[in-house]
Design a protein around this motif. Structure first.
Motif, short mmCIF file in Angstrom:
data_model
loop_
_atom_site.label_atom_id
_atom_site.label_comp_id
_atom_site.label_asym_id
_atom_site.label_seq_id
_atom_site.Cartn_x
_atom_site.Cartn_y
_atom_site.Cartn_z
N ASP A 158 1.50 -52.82 -17.96
CA ASP A 158 1.34 -51.53 -17.27
C ASP A 158 1.83 -51.64 -15.82
O ASP A 158 2.50 -50.74 -15.32
CB ASP A 158 -0.13 -51.10 -17.27
CG ASP A 158 -0.60 -50.67 -18.66
OD1 ASP A 158 0.27 -50.35 -19.50
OD2 ASP A 158 -1.82 -50.65 -18.89
N ARG A 189 -1.46 -56.43 -21.72
CA ARG A 189 -1.17 -55.00 -21.62
C ARG A 189 -1.34 -54.52 -20.19
O ARG A 189 -0.55 -53.71 -19.68
CB ARG A 189 -2.10 -54.20 -22.54
CG ARG A 189 -1.81 -54.37 -24.02
CD ARG A 189 -2.60 -53.34 -24.83
NE ARG A 189 -2.68 -53.74 -26.23
CZ ARG A 189 -3.72 -54.35 -26.78
NH1 ARG A 189 -4.80 -54.63 -26.04
NH2 ARG A 189 -3.70 -54.68 -28.06
N GLN A 243 5.35 -47.59 -27.53
CA GLN A 243 4.42 -46.46 -27.53
C GLN A 243 4.27 -45.89 -26.13
O GLN A 243 4.23 -44.67 -25.94
CB GLN A 243 3.05 -46.93 -28.07
CG GLN A 243 2.02 -45.81 -28.20
CD GLN A 243 2.47 -44.71 -29.17
OE1 GLN A 243 3.03 -45.02 -30.21
NE2 GLN A 243 2.23 -43.45 -28.81
N LYS A 244 4.25 -46.77 -25.15
CA LYS A 244 4.15 -46.33 -23.76
C LYS A 244 5.38 -45.50 -23.38
O LYS A 244 5.28 -44.50 -22.66
CB LYS A 244 4.00 -47.55 -22.86
CG LYS A 244 3.62 -47.25 -21.42
CD LYS A 244 3.39 -48.55 -20.66
CE LYS A 244 3.00 -48.26 -19.21
NZ LYS A 244 1.67 -47.63 -19.10
N GLU A 267 2.92 -57.06 -31.34
CA GLU A 267 1.98 -56.00 -30.94
C GLU A 267 2.27 -55.52 -29.52
O GLU A 267 2.22 -54.33 -29.23
CB GLU A 267 0.54 -56.51 -31.04
CG GLU A 267 -0.49 -55.42 -30.82
CD GLU A 267 -1.89 -55.80 -31.27
OE1 GLU A 267 -2.84 -55.21 -30.74
OE2 GLU A 267 -2.01 -56.69 -32.14
N LEU A 268 2.63 -56.45 -28.63
CA LEU A 268 2.96 -56.05 -27.26
C LEU A 268 4.27 -55.25 -27.22
O LEU A 268 4.42 -54.32 -26.42
CB LEU A 268 3.08 -57.28 -26.37
CG LEU A 268 1.77 -58.03 -26.08
CD1 LEU A 268 2.03 -59.29 -25.27
CD2 LEU A 268 0.78 -57.13 -25.35
N THR A 325 5.30 -53.28 -29.63
CA THR A 325 4.89 -51.94 -30.11
C THR A 325 4.21 -51.17 -28.98
O THR A 325 4.43 -49.96 -28.82
CB THR A 325 3.95 -52.08 -31.31
OG1 THR A 325 4.61 -52.80 -32.36
CG2 THR A 325 3.50 -50.72 -31.82
N TYR A 326 3.38 -51.86 -28.20
CA TYR A 326 2.68 -51.22 -27.08
C TYR A 326 3.68 -50.65 -26.07
O TYR A 326 3.51 -49.53 -25.57
CB TYR A 326 1.76 -52.24 -26.41
CG TYR A 326 1.05 -51.71 -25.19
CD1 TYR A 326 -0.05 -50.85 -25.32
CD2 TYR A 326 1.47 -52.05 -23.91
CE1 TYR A 326 -0.70 -50.35 -24.20
CE2 TYR A 326 0.83 -51.56 -22.78
CZ TYR A 326 -0.26 -50.70 -22.94
OH TYR A 326 -0.91 -50.21 -21.83
#
Length: 612
Positions: free
Chosen positions: A571, A567, A601-602, A594-595, A597-598
């Motif tokens: 970023d 993550r 979401q970001k 999951e990444l 989805t991250y």
């Protein structure tokens, strides 16, 4: 009377194969070196052709250039081999003309040697031959029109001697790049060739048909040097079988098509040359001919894409692709469940490796076709140069297009010695550069040989980028070269440093071609140490390795720490690259889901901040 004066009033007969006869004598090594070690054998063949009726013989120097001789460790003997060749031919010629022969270097592996290297090697051999004062030059077996064009310019600038340039065809009537034969020959004549024609690869039948479409030229004459036939493999040896009578009849046909020089290439012998000499003896050369017009193929159509190409996506929005290796075992349902999980997370495409690490897996083409059929899911299919020769690669591309799989990654492929079967053969007929060019040629509706495919493919071509090197500027140079070959976008090896991500961006921001930056979550301290110590070019920071070590043996903590590191890298990459390439470790699709989805979401948070 010189060669060009002689050719005005009659058809000249040239010699046939040198290597075929030497091979038939049981000699199977560098034929050009025999000018030095077995000069009597070479001279005996020259004399046999002169006795058979050849008006022209060529020096035994087809491959006597620095590049080709270096394959045998003979590059330091280039001078001696070429000098001896002209002297041998001259001693056997009597009244026959002696041509200094320079053979083409480029084959289907076009990028193996740069054009600068080829020109440098050509110049050296050219000067050596010219110093021995041949009656003319024969540039033969040029499949690549660009190479023929460039070396002809050099030769024409250096000498006023007659120059014959023979190109070679894979397919009747068309050159390798799709240029019609008549157009290619006219181009070479315009650059100063005195005689232009065809040699090698095809026998009389196809060469006659090809010449039927070639008009007589105003500023140059035509030549033809056919193979005796297609070869057969007998007890491990190539054998050519064509009787002399067939060549006798063919010679008349060649003359009728306007050929002023008729010789032979692979498989031809003094008997073939004698038959042709007898056939055209006393026949005046043709000064007019009716040219057949090739039927124009229907305009090649291109299937329209129903979705934007992945390079277009990365220009328009945040795009996420995820690599999921096809299974090593016949358990496709597990793979399908992982793919479904990633689709639900919102990825744009699943990338499918081609037997990664040289380990057999379920065909990625089969996986891609089933993903499309069962999940309506898009795949980026990797294609390696390792496992398929040029024939197989073209068949593979035709199959992909037929299945509607239009997103491909062209890569060299891991060598077989690192995989499960280290004794297996790595093919590497093409480099990744060549493969990119081939795929783009398919997009023009042409096979490698220049033959129409009947329709245009619509491949979007990705290429690999390894930023984990000491000198990233050199890696960027490779990127630029791949762009020149036609690469539409790039996917990178995994990056484990935020500083490296910034460096990559700075070094590549001048490029308009998108880059999908690679991120692969770590799964354990052991995984981190393996990558750091055993994967060439990738080094993890001490801080990352320490974090993974502190997670201990708890699998959940290890996964959480690996995701946290990933993550942080995402970023850093988020504002620098539109394309994100997530690499799934050990089929752990839960991690890359999951990444994904991250990232989504970001994006929502960024959009909300922007709107507020």
């Amino acid at each position: 009377m010189g060669l060009l004066e002689d050719i005005k009033s009659k058809t000249l007969i040239a010699d046939g194969a040198m290597g075929t006869l030497l091979y038939s004598y049981g000699i199977d090594r560098c034929f050009e070196e025999l000018n030095v070690s077995k000069p009597d054998e070479v001279k005996r063949i020259h004399e046999a052709y002169v006795k058979a009726g050849a008006d022209i013989i060529q020096t035994n120097t087809y491959g006597a250039n620095f590049i080709k001789l270096s394959r045998y460790g003979l590059e330091d003997e280039t001078k001696q081999i070429n000098e001896k060749a002209v002297r041998l031919a001259r001693s056997a010629a009597h009244s026959a003309y002696v041509l200094g022969t320079l053979g083409g270097i480029r084959t289907f592996n076009k990028n193996k040697y740069s054009l600068d290297d080829i020109k440098r090697s050509f110049r050296e051999q050219l000067y050596l031959l010219l110093n021995e004062e041949p009656d003319g030059l024969l540039l033969e077996t040029y499949y690549d029109l660009e190479e023929a064009r460039e070396v002809l310019k050099i030769a024409r600038k250096e000498t006023n001697l007659p120059i014959i340039v023979n190109v070679s065809m894979h397919e009747e009537g068309v050159l390798q790049d799709g240029t019609p034969l008549a157009e290619g020959l006219a181009l070479l004549a315009g650059l100063g060739a005195d005689v232009v024609g065809i040699n090698c690869r095809l026998g009389p039948y196809h060469m006659i048909k090809a010449l039927e479409e070639v008009p007589l030229l105003k500023d140059a004459y035509l030549s033809v040097y056919p193979n005796s036939s297609l070869p057969s493999l007998v007890e491990g040896r190539l054998v050519y079988e064509t009787d002399d009578a067939y060549f006798r009849n063919s010679a008349v046909e060649f003359r009728n098509q306007g050929a002023r020089i008729i010789g032979g290439c692979c498989g031809t012998t003094p008997n073939h040359i004698r038959a042709m000499a007898e056939a055209v003896k006393g026949l005046p050369p043709v000064t007019e001919k009716r040219v057949k017009t090739r039927e124009k193929a229907a305009a090649a159509v291109q299937r329209e894409r129903t979705e934007p190409a992945l390079d277009e996506l990365a220009k328009e929005k945040r795009s996420i692709i995820v690599e999921l290796d096809p299974p090593k075992q016949l358990n496709f349902e597990k793979f399908l469940r992982a793919a479904k999980e990633l689709k639900s997370a919102g990825i744009d495409a699943l990338t499918l490796a081609d037997n990664s690490l040289a380990t057999p897996r379920i065909s990625n083409v089969a996986c891609g076709a089933l993903l499309k059929e069962r999940l309506d899911m898009r795949s980026l299919v990797h294609i390696t140069c390792r496992d398929r020769n040029l024939i197989g690669l073209q068949s593979h591309l035709m199959g992909l297009d037929t299945l509607g799989l239009s997103d491909v990654l062209a890569i060299t492929g891991d060598p077989s010695k690192i995989g499960d079967f280290p004794g297996a053969t790595s093919v590497y007929d093409l480099t990744s550069f060549d493969l990119i060019s081939l795929i783009k040629q398919f997009n023009e509706g042409l096979s490698y040989s220049g033959k129409p495919l009947g329709k245009k493919t619509n491949f979007s071509v990705a290429a690999a980028f390894n930023p984990n090197v000491r000198h990233i500027d050199k890696a960027v140079k490779r990127i630029e070269k791949k762009i020149d070959c036609g690469a539409d976008y790039f996917i990178s090896q995994p990056v484990y440093s935020e500083e490296q991500l910034i460096k990559i961006y700075e070094e590549t921001k001048h490029l308009k071609t998108p880059i999908y930056i690679g991120i692969m979550p770590l799964t354990s301290s052991r995984n981190a140490e393996f990558i750091h110590n055993e994967i060439p070019g990738i080094k993890l920071s001490d801080a990352i390795r320490e974090k993974m070590a502190l997670a201990g043996s708890d699998k959940q903590k290890q996964a959480e720490e690996g995701l946290a590191i990933a993550r942080s890298l995402l970023d850093a990459a988020y504002d620098l690259f539109n394309g994100i390439y997530l690499i799934t470790p050990f089929l752990r699709s839960d991690l890359t889901a999951e990444l994904t989805t991250y990232i989504h979401q970001k994006e929502k948070e960024t959009t909300n901040v922007y709107h507020h």
